[in-house]
Enzyme design. Structure first.
Site, PDB file in Angstrom:
ATOM      1  N   HIS A   1       0.838  -1.201   0.000  1.00  0.00           N
ATOM      2  CA  HIS A   1       0.000   0.000   0.000  1.00  0.00           C
ATOM      3  C   HIS A   1       0.881   1.264   0.000  1.00  0.00           C
ATOM      4  CE1 HIS A   1      -3.382   2.478   1.908  1.00  0.00           C
ATOM      5  NE2 HIS A   1      -2.310   3.188   2.211  1.00  0.00           N
ATOM      6  N   GLU A   2       1.872   1.266   0.910  1.00  0.00           N
ATOM      7  CA  GLU A   2       2.750   2.439   1.010  1.00  0.00           C
ATOM      8  C   GLU A   2       3.605   2.595  -0.250  1.00  0.00           C
ATOM      9  OE1 GLU A   2       2.190   4.567   3.230  1.00  0.00           O
ATOM     10  OE2 GLU A   2       0.911   3.266   4.436  1.00  0.00           O
TER      11      GLU A   2
ATOM     12  N   HIS B   1       1.701   4.518  -2.807  1.00  0.00           N
ATOM     13  CA  HIS B   1       1.830   5.972  -2.644  1.00  0.00           C
ATOM     14  C   HIS B   1       3.174   6.447  -3.201  1.00  0.00           C
ATOM     15  CE1 HIS B   1      -1.647   6.454  -0.108  1.00  0.00           C
ATOM     16  NE2 HIS B   1      -1.184   5.704   0.868  1.00  0.00           N
TER      17      HIS B   1
ATOM     18  N   ASP C   1      -5.727   7.950   4.449  1.00  0.00           N
ATOM     19  CA  ASP C   1      -5.651   8.532   3.106  1.00  0.00           C
ATOM     20  C   ASP C   1      -6.877   9.366   2.787  1.00  0.00           C
ATOM     21  OD1 ASP C   1      -3.141   7.442   2.496  1.00  0.00           O
ATOM     22  OD2 ASP C   1      -4.102   5.498   2.266  1.00  0.00           O
TER      23      ASP C   1
HETATM   24 ZN    ZN Z   1      -2.087   5.130   2.568  1.00  0.00          ZN
END
Ligand code: ZN
Length: 239
Positions: A53-54, A57, A156
């Site tokens: 997930h990170e 980003h 987020d």
């Molecule tokens: Zn996030």
């Protein structure tokens, strides 16, 4: 650990997990061995999803010219510390959305895999076998996707809220509003998990509360630095 040129660290709240496991034993006794062991294995898999997930980003941010200082992984959550974030609310919105989009992608891939393996997609009511792990991860990723869309900082959804607010007010004002919403939600969450005696979830609330303050301080100090740079710039023009 270094992935795609980005340093990855564990947040200190990760070390609260063993403390909470001990608390769980003290409260519920020793009938929870399997649940505890399986939960820790699940936490390991979950941390990998958090890392992906990170990275979502970080890689979208890289496309818009921002660099990632590091990625911090906490229990059930993480933080990609970006430097040189674009001051463009639209790009910030896309960078914020990239993380939850990864969770949605993992959930879709797992559901396709489970479907073709002939398994059921209905969430199990009890975690009794490690074979259920893909199904549980599928549902956790779906929940993570939805949770991250909650407009409360530092999730987020909070950043997405800030980028929407930042179109109408200063970036700092938008951060203060989104940050207070996040801290209020974290306190509410801590109160709730304490009432429900879900001690394993307490590090999450503590992490959420402090990362809202951390983000607010970060934006405040970067605004101060920018003001100093502007005024020294004006000075040099005068000289
Ligand atoms: Zn996030």
């Amino acid at each position: 650990m270094r992935i795609a040129g980005i340093d990855v660290y564990l947040h200190w709240t990760f070390w609260l997990v063993p403390v909470c496991v001990v608390c769980n034993f003290l409260v519920f006794g020793d009938q929870v061995w399997f649940v505890t062991g399986a939960s820790l294995f699940l936490l390991l898999n979950l941390s990998i999803c958090v890392l992906l997930h990170e990275l979502g980003h970080a890689l979208v941010a890289r496309r818009f010219g921002a660099t990632t200082k590091d990625i911090i992984i906490a229990p059930f959550g993480g933080l990609a510390r970006l430097a040189g974030m674009p001051k463009n609310p639209g790009q910030e919105f896309l960078i914020s959305f990239a993380g939850p989009a990864v969770n949605l992608g993992i959930a879709l891939l797992l559901s396709v895999g489970i479907f073709f393996a002939g398994g059921s997609l209905i969430p199990p009511s009890v975690f009794e076998s490690l074979n259920q792990l893909p199904l549980i991860l599928l549902w956790i990723n779906l929940v993570l996707f939805l949770l991250n869309l909650i407009p409360a900082f530092p999730m987020d959804g909070g950043r997405m809220l800030r980028s929407v607010l930042a179109r109408r007010m200063s970036y700092l004002q938008a951060t203060v509003i989104a940050g207070r919403v996040g801290q209020f939600s974290a306190l509410f969450f801590l109160f709730y998990v304490a009432l429900e005696r879900q001690f394993l979830l307490m590090p999450v609330g503590i992490f959420l509360f402090f990362s809202a303050q951390f983000e607010l301080n970060r934006v405040r100090s970067s605004e101060v630095k920018e003001l100093e740079r502007d005024s020294s710039g004006a000075d040099s023009v005068e000289r």
